[in-house]
Design an enzyme around this catalytic site. Structure first.
Site, PDB file in Angstrom:
ATOM      1  N   SER A  79       0.831  -1.200   0.000  1.00 20.33           N
ATOM      2  CA  SER A  79       0.000   0.000   0.000  1.00 20.33           C
ATOM      3  C   SER A  79       0.872   1.260   0.000  1.00 20.33           C
ATOM      4  O   SER A  79       1.660   1.450  -0.910  1.00 20.33           O
ATOM      5  CB  SER A  79      -0.962  -0.056   1.193  1.00 20.33           C
ATOM      6  OG  SER A  79      -1.982   0.896   1.058  1.00 20.33           O
TER       7      SER A  79
ATOM      8  N   ASP B  71      -7.995  -5.188  -6.619  1.00 20.13           N
ATOM      9  CA  ASP B  71      -7.720  -4.023  -5.781  1.00 20.13           C
ATOM     10  C   ASP B  71      -8.421  -2.799  -6.371  1.00 20.13           C
ATOM     11  O   ASP B  71      -8.180  -2.427  -7.525  1.00 20.13           O
ATOM     12  CB  ASP B  71      -6.205  -3.785  -5.703  1.00 20.13           C
ATOM     13  CG  ASP B  71      -5.810  -2.820  -4.598  1.00 20.13           C
ATOM     14  OD1 ASP B  71      -6.601  -1.926  -4.252  1.00 20.13           O
ATOM     15  OD2 ASP B  71      -4.687  -2.960  -4.079  1.00 20.13           O
TER      16      ASP B  71
ATOM     17  N   HIS C 245      -7.551  -5.098  -2.051  1.00 18.49           N
ATOM     18  CA  HIS C 245      -6.379  -4.456  -1.462  1.00 18.49           C
ATOM     19  C   HIS C 245      -5.816  -5.269  -0.308  1.00 18.49           C
ATOM     20  O   HIS C 245      -4.608  -5.275  -0.078  1.00 18.49           O
ATOM     21  CB  HIS C 245      -6.745  -3.052  -0.982  1.00 18.49           C
ATOM     22  CG  HIS C 245      -5.566  -2.235  -0.578  1.00 18.49           C
ATOM     23  ND1 HIS C 245      -4.528  -1.951  -1.442  1.00 18.49           N
ATOM     24  CD2 HIS C 245      -5.222  -1.645   0.602  1.00 18.49           C
ATOM     25  CE1 HIS C 245      -3.612  -1.214  -0.823  1.00 18.49           C
ATOM     26  NE2 HIS C 245      -4.007  -1.032   0.420  1.00 18.49           N
TER      27      HIS C 245
END
Length: 338
Positions: A129, A285, A314
């Site tokens: 991330s 995602d 994600h």
């Protein structure tokens, strides 16, 4: 007893034209630095995460094995352990905390790596991330230092669709009367609960909800509402609102093209990367879709795109499920052995 150390940065001039006074970088290390200092790995944290939240990918027998590697996990500025709105003295506390870019984050991490440990080469930089954003930044800022890079579920430039999502996160906090323009004396609880609800629709895919995986291991929630309250609201009620906003600014303004010398040219910055690179987006995602990272890989010399399959979106990163963890770990093992 703290389970991390502090590197004193002093007064830091940021690329945004602001100064962060008496700045501190919190970090934790795993393993031992070898004699020639060739086994160092940097593994930055993610949005709202702290060093302990990275430990799912560190362990004996895994790619990031402390018996083989010296793993440095620097906490992002703004995450509540390093200098942040919640722990910085006035006048730069709360909503007055300076804006920090990914470039600024990596500059201070580089100081830790070189000044504290005397490391000149990094065997690997990796992260999930916002940790992936820092991975890209490391590879652009220090191309001769970073030998391998594996960003997963992240990007080198924050897409406009991602910016829109973060606007929802920010305004969930702003519209809580308790926020008081960031000068609150107690947390804006309604706003933080709303952040959790916003995140719930983005962090996991449509297919995850179709299959009601929130009712199965590792979550085991009795209903959708139980999951929204117990997991998502609970996750963000444990955070500081101004810290979340500071990190959201960093995220929204992510772009390796803003590294000095590239004049905002994102593609030219990516082309400067020398690290052996595997880029790993997750198939579903919603923040960082595979097509975005396919575009980035097309501009990094010799880079490989390797998509994490499945419905976890994600949260294919973060250690939430064993299948995706094994997929990521296998790629890291292959890269480190190359």
């Amino acid at each position: 007893m703290l389970d991390y150390d502090i590197f004193e940065l002093g007064d830091v001039r940021l690329s945004t034209g602001q100064t962060l006074r008496a700045a501190k970088l919190a970090y934790k290390t795993y393993g031992t630095l070898n004699e020639d200092k060739s086994n160092a790995i940097v593994y930055p944290t993610w949005y709202s995460g702290q060093h302990q939240d990275n430990e799912w990918l560190i362990g004996e027998g895994m790619a990031l094995d402390p018996s083989k590697y010296f793993i440095i996990v620097p906490n992002m500025l703004g995450n509540g352990l390093s200098s942040s709105p919640s722990n910085t003295p006035a006048p730069h506390d709360g909503a007055r905390f300076p804006n920090v870019t990914f470039y600024d984050q990596v500059e201070q991490q580089h100081r830790l790596v070189t000044e504290k440990f005397g490391i000149e080469k990094l065997a690997l930089v990796t992260g999930w991330s916002m940790g992936a954003g820092q991975t890209y930044q490391w590879a652009v800022s220090y191309p001769d230092m970073v030998e391998r890079a594996l960003p997963f579920c992240g990007s080198s430039k924050t897409a406009e669709h991602n910016v829109v999502f973060l606007e929802a996160v920010k305004y969930a906090i702003y519209t809580d009367a308790a926020w008081q323009d960031g000068m609150y004396t107690s947390q804006p609880v309604k706003g933080l609960r709303a952040v959790g609800r916003v995140y719930a629709g983005w962090g996991l895919s449509q297919a995850f909800y179709w299959q009601q995986l929130y009712a199965k291991d590792p979550f085991d929630y009795a209903s959708l509402e139980d999951f929204l309250v117990g997991f998502w609201e609970g996750l963000f009620l444990a955070k500081d609102a101004n810290n979340l906003l500071a990190m959201a600014w960093t995220w929204q303004n992510g772009n390796v093209g803003n590294t000095p010398g590239f004049d905002g040219d994102h593609e030219r910055a990516l082309a400067s990367i020398k690290a052996k690179t595997i880029v790993m987006p997750a198939e579903k995602d919603l923040y960082f879709p595979p097509e975005d990272e396919e575009y980035a890989v097309g501009h990094i010399p010799g880079a490989e795109l390797r998509v994490i399959p499945g419905v976890w979106g994600h949260f294919a990163g973060g250690g939430a499920n064993t299948v995706d963890t094994a997929f990521i770990n296998a790629a890291l093992t292959e890269l480190l052995e190359s």
